[in-house]
Design a protein around this motif. Sequence first.
Motif, PDB file in Angstrom:
ATOM      1  N   THR A  24     -38.725   7.452 -33.594  1.00 25.79           N
ATOM      2  CA  THR A  24     -37.606   7.859 -32.747  1.00 25.79           C
ATOM      3  C   THR A  24     -36.293   7.211 -33.169  1.00 25.79           C
TER       4      THR A  24
ATOM      5  N   ARG B 260     -42.498   0.519 -32.734  1.00 27.18           N
ATOM      6  CA  ARG B 260     -42.144   1.476 -31.677  1.00 27.18           C
ATOM      7  C   ARG B 260     -41.002   0.914 -30.835  1.00 27.18           C
TER       8      ARG B 260
ATOM      9  N   LEU C 169     -38.444   3.404 -25.976  1.00 26.24           N
ATOM     10  CA  LEU C 169     -38.343   4.839 -25.708  1.00 26.24           C
ATOM     11  C   LEU C 169     -39.511   5.596 -26.337  1.00 26.24           C
ATOM     12  N   HIS C 170     -39.784   5.322 -27.601  1.00 22.73           N
ATOM     13  CA  HIS C 170     -40.884   6.011 -28.285  1.00 22.73           C
ATOM     14  C   HIS C 170     -42.231   5.622 -27.663  1.00 22.73           C
TER      15      HIS C 170
ATOM     16  N   LYS D 166     -42.708   7.551 -24.621  1.00 18.82           N
ATOM     17  CA  LYS D 166     -42.908   8.966 -24.933  1.00 18.82           C
ATOM     18  C   LYS D 166     -44.359   9.265 -25.322  1.00 18.82           C
ATOM     19  N   ILE D 167     -45.016   8.313 -25.969  1.00 16.37           N
ATOM     20  CA  ILE D 167     -46.404   8.539 -26.388  1.00 16.37           C
ATOM     21  C   ILE D 167     -47.401   7.887 -25.422  1.00 16.37           C
ATOM     22  N   SER D 168     -46.901   7.450 -24.269  1.00 23.71           N
ATOM     23  CA  SER D 168     -47.723   6.816 -23.226  1.00 23.71           C
ATOM     24  C   SER D 168     -48.388   5.527 -23.705  1.00 23.71           C
TER      25      SER D 168
END
Length: 82
Positions: A14, A46, A49-50, A53-55
Amino acid sequence: MLDHFSHSELACPTTDQVRLAAGFGEALEKFRIKLDAPIYLNSACRSPLHNAKISGHPRSLHLVVNSHWGTGGTCAVDAAAT
């Protein structure tokens, strides 16, 4: 960056940010050399935010900034070897 891993392999998808914990890059390099086979990184750095986004877990060791562990950067990768 590192001899056996590119910026794009390590970077957050991201933000393109790479921030490894002290000594973690050297440990990855030593592991790759000792294994003597390619290692394919599925996930490394990571951003928060990322990760959301991918939990990912909010205290994941993949996070580039994680005050809970105080690592100063990412100290986990998801990898596959042949």
